[in-house]
Design an enzyme around this catalytic site. Structure first.
Site, mmCIF file in Angstrom:
data_model
loop_
_atom_site.group_PDB
_atom_site.id
_atom_site.type_symbol
_atom_site.label_atom_id
_atom_site.label_comp_id
_atom_site.label_asym_id
_atom_site.label_seq_id
_atom_site.Cartn_x
_atom_site.Cartn_y
_atom_site.Cartn_z
ATOM 1 N N GLU A 199 -26.107 -18.009 23.327
ATOM 2 C CA GLU A 199 -25.150 -17.010 23.824
ATOM 3 C C GLU A 199 -24.924 -16.008 22.708
ATOM 4 O O GLU A 199 -24.737 -16.399 21.555
ATOM 5 C CB GLU A 199 -23.836 -17.714 24.193
ATOM 6 C CG GLU A 199 -22.739 -16.771 24.666
ATOM 7 C CD GLU A 199 -21.434 -17.508 25.032
ATOM 8 O OE1 GLU A 199 -21.224 -18.639 24.548
ATOM 9 O OE2 GLU A 199 -20.635 -16.923 25.765
ATOM 10 N N HIS A 223 -19.281 -20.331 18.256
ATOM 11 C CA HIS A 223 -18.982 -21.691 18.718
ATOM 12 C C HIS A 223 -20.253 -22.432 19.093
ATOM 13 O O HIS A 223 -21.302 -21.820 19.298
ATOM 14 C CB HIS A 223 -17.999 -21.702 19.894
ATOM 15 C CG HIS A 223 -18.481 -21.011 21.133
ATOM 16 N ND1 HIS A 223 -18.278 -19.681 21.381
ATOM 17 C CD2 HIS A 223 -19.180 -21.459 22.203
ATOM 18 C CE1 HIS A 223 -18.801 -19.336 22.542
ATOM 19 N NE2 HIS A 223 -19.365 -20.402 23.067
ATOM 20 N N HIS A 240 -25.039 -25.029 24.391
ATOM 21 C CA HIS A 240 -25.518 -23.757 23.817
ATOM 22 C C HIS A 240 -24.864 -23.473 22.479
ATOM 23 O O HIS A 240 -23.860 -24.086 22.109
ATOM 24 C CB HIS A 240 -25.316 -22.582 24.783
ATOM 25 C CG HIS A 240 -23.887 -22.250 25.112
ATOM 26 N ND1 HIS A 240 -23.230 -22.757 26.213
ATOM 27 C CD2 HIS A 240 -22.977 -21.448 24.500
ATOM 28 C CE1 HIS A 240 -21.997 -22.280 26.253
ATOM 29 N NE2 HIS A 240 -21.808 -21.483 25.213
HETATM 30 CO CO CO Z 1 -20.085 -20.258 24.978
#
Ligand code: CO
Length: 135
Positions: free
Chosen positions: A130, A7, A79
């Site tokens: 991440e 994502h 992020h």
């Molecule tokens: Co995230």
């Protein structure tokens, strides 16, 4: 090491407005808001064919995205999340190369209930990254 893009997280000051823009202007499929008090955000998931966008708005007094929104008052890309096959092996490899993992440095359960860790933007061209355990 990294596999799929899981994502992209976009921090937003107004989750309702952001959801409406993705749903009504861009015609995307969006989830209901999910309150994630342990992560200090409320999230809406925008489902695209090949990935997701997570719209995140601060929740509670001390959200980890407060300072980001202070610097980016209209919101912004917060992020990028990449999947890895083995998050512990990824952690060991990155730390042995001198890369900085945020927080305790240990993987923990993220918003999708998978183990995650965050890598310091100073090591990755200014992007917060991440890593998420793939399965
Ligand atoms: Co995230």
């Amino acid at each position: 090491m990294i596999g799929k893009l899981n994502h992209i997280a976009v921090a937003v000051p107004d989750l309702e407005e952001a959801t409406s823009i993705y749903r009504d202007v861009l015609g995307a499929k969006v989830s209901k808001p999910h309150e994630l008090p342990e992560h200090g955000v409320t999230a809406v998931f925008v489902h695209l064919e090949n990935t997701k966008i997570e719209l995140i708005q601060p929740l509670g007094d001390q959200s980890p995205i407060d300072s980001f929104l202070k610097r980016n008052t209209k919101g912004g890309i917060h992020h990028l999340c990449y999947e890895v096959e083995d998050i512990f092996a990824a952690k060991d490899q990155l730390t042995s190369q001198g890369r900085t993992i945020l927080g305790t440095g240990e993987p923990y359960l993220g918003a999708n209930n998978k183990l995650v860790l965050f890598l310091h933007p100073k090591n990755f061209m200014g992007s917060l990254i991440e890593l998420e355990q793939a399965n």
